[in-house]
Design an enzyme around this catalytic site. Structure first.
Site, PDB file in Angstrom:
ATOM      1  N   ILE A 161      29.989  -0.293  15.654  1.00 25.96           N
ATOM      2  CA  ILE A 161      29.713  -1.459  16.156  1.00 25.96           C
ATOM      3  C   ILE A 161      28.233  -1.884  15.565  1.00 25.96           C
ATOM      4  CG2 ILE A 161      31.285  -1.546  18.132  1.00 25.96           C
ATOM      5  CD1 ILE A 161      29.093  -0.719  19.809  1.00 25.96           C
ATOM      6  N   ASP A 162      28.156  -3.085  15.334  1.00 29.60           N
ATOM      7  CA  ASP A 162      26.728  -3.535  14.855  1.00 29.60           C
ATOM      8  C   ASP A 162      25.502  -3.073  15.705  1.00 29.60           C
ATOM      9  OD1 ASP A 162      28.261  -4.864  12.967  1.00 29.60           O
ATOM     10  OD2 ASP A 162      28.498  -6.702  14.198  1.00 29.60           O
ATOM     11  N   LYS A 163      24.530  -3.045  15.118  1.00 29.98           N
ATOM     12  CA  LYS A 163      23.340  -2.503  15.672  1.00 29.98           C
ATOM     13  C   LYS A 163      23.105  -3.215  17.063  1.00 29.98           C
ATOM     14  CE  LYS A 163      18.106  -2.817  14.834  1.00 29.98           C
ATOM     15  NZ  LYS A 163      17.144  -2.985  13.949  1.00 29.98           N
TER      16      LYS A 163
END
Length: 358
Positions: A161-163
């Site tokens: 999942i994104d930062k």
């Protein structure tokens, strides 16, 4: 021979790695004159730098199919057989330094662990983020297990999942679990539900967004929806409205595919960028009044939630060893909940004022 391989095309500079870059897919059709030969021996001769052990592991995990049917490594290849295989990528020659970073582990057994990732933590090392990542933390937590102890940059990762997205991730602790889970992601059988706050009042209570996603040809740091299907990869997002606040809407998104920034770019394409998503234009006032008090209210919300309003809330999959379906949920983090509370109070106050005005 036909060979299909997913590469690292979706790796971007802040260390966000696309799920397609975590495993590879090969397809090959046997020749007309193919003599009977064990499947594992057949594939070793046709796949570059791939060991027989990796192929056997993929077969044992149900990730090799011949003419659409799952087969074992002992299967005898016949003329014109169409063979497909999916497996995790092998390690890269980049050292990962184990770091004693606290992890919020919600479940762990001999095969896997489920971690609740905070916003701000990069999953995979990349340009500008070679330390402090989830992989660095895993390398420390699982340092006594192969392949975590030998610096494998992809050890255990089957998705990401994104930062600046918070929420749940599953991590495999051995090669078999990794292969089985990777296969489930590849076949889109994993259950993933996200909570998102988006700009605007969605016209429907639920819907499905279908649009190919690929790199933005004008900005390499963004993804883009190719509505005509001329480029990019097939992507499907299902959504339903949880709560309406007038100028913003709280929704649940269910991923059918796992493309880089999928929810963020799909919602932006529909005219409803995620609240405070700087990369896709959600970090400015897109709906509402011009009053100073309203502008200050929104800026206060941005300060409370200094990231895109996206949380990976639910994760479900079939356990690679027990075969049982496992489901996990994560509560909204404090910053996200605080902004929802503020918008709820604002919407209720606005409705009250409107009622009094009538």
């Amino acid at each position: 021979m036909v060979k299909e391989e997913y590469t690292d095309d979706c790796t971007i500079e802040d260390g966000e790695l696309s799920e397609d870059a975590l495993y590879e897919h090969f397809a090959v059709t046997a020749d007309k004159g193919q003599a009977p030969l064990r499947l594992d021996k057949f594939l070793v001769c046709r796949m570059e730098k791939c060991s027989r052990n990796r192929i056997q592991t993929a077969a044992d995990s149900g990730n090799i199919r011949v003419n659409g049917a799952v087969v074992k490594s002992s299967y005898k290849v016949k003329p014109l057989d169409r063979i497909t295989i999916v497996m995790p990528y092998p390690r890269r020659e980049t050292d990962i330094i184990p770091e004693n970073i606290p992890l919020n582990i919600v479940y762990e057994d001999d095969d896997l662990l489920v971690v609740d990732k905070p916003a701000g933590m990069v999953v995979h090392p990349g340009h500008g983020n070679w330390s402090g990542t989830l992989v660095n933390a895993l390398a420390y937590h699982l340092r006594d297990l192969p392949p975590f102890g030998d610096g494998n940059t992809r050890a255990g990762l089957v998705h990401r999942i994104d930062k600046d997205t918070s929420g749940l991730l599953v991590v495999a602790k051995n090669e078999h679990a990794c292969a089985v889970l990777a296969g489930q992601f590849f076949e889109h059988t994993i259950e993933r539900r996200y909570t998102a706050l988006v700009w605007g009042n969605l016209p429907d209570d639920e819907g499905t967004i279908v649009g190919n996603i690929g790199r933005n040809p004008k900005d390499r740091l963004q993804m883009w929806v190719f509505a005509d299907g001329s480029d990019g990869k097939h992507a499907v997002t299902h959504y339903r409205v949880l709560q309406r606040f007038g100028y913003v809407t709280l929704i649940e998104c269910r991923l059918e595919t796992g493309r880089t920034h999928q929810i963020r770019v799909h919602m932006q394409w529909q005219g409803h960028p995620l609240f405070n998503d700087a990369r896709y234009g959600g970090d400015r006032i897109l709906k509402g009044t011009t009053f100073t008090k309203y502008r200050q209210f929104v800026e206060n919300c941005f300060a409370l939630l200094p990231r895109q309003a996206l949380h990976a809330r639910t994760l479900g999959f079939v356990h690679p060893t027990t075969g049982k379906f496992c489901s996990f949920s994560s509560p909204l983090p404090a910053d996200f909940q605080a902004v929802i509370d503020k918008w709820s109070a604002y919407a209720n106050h606005t409705a009250l004022v409107d009622d009094e005005a009538e």
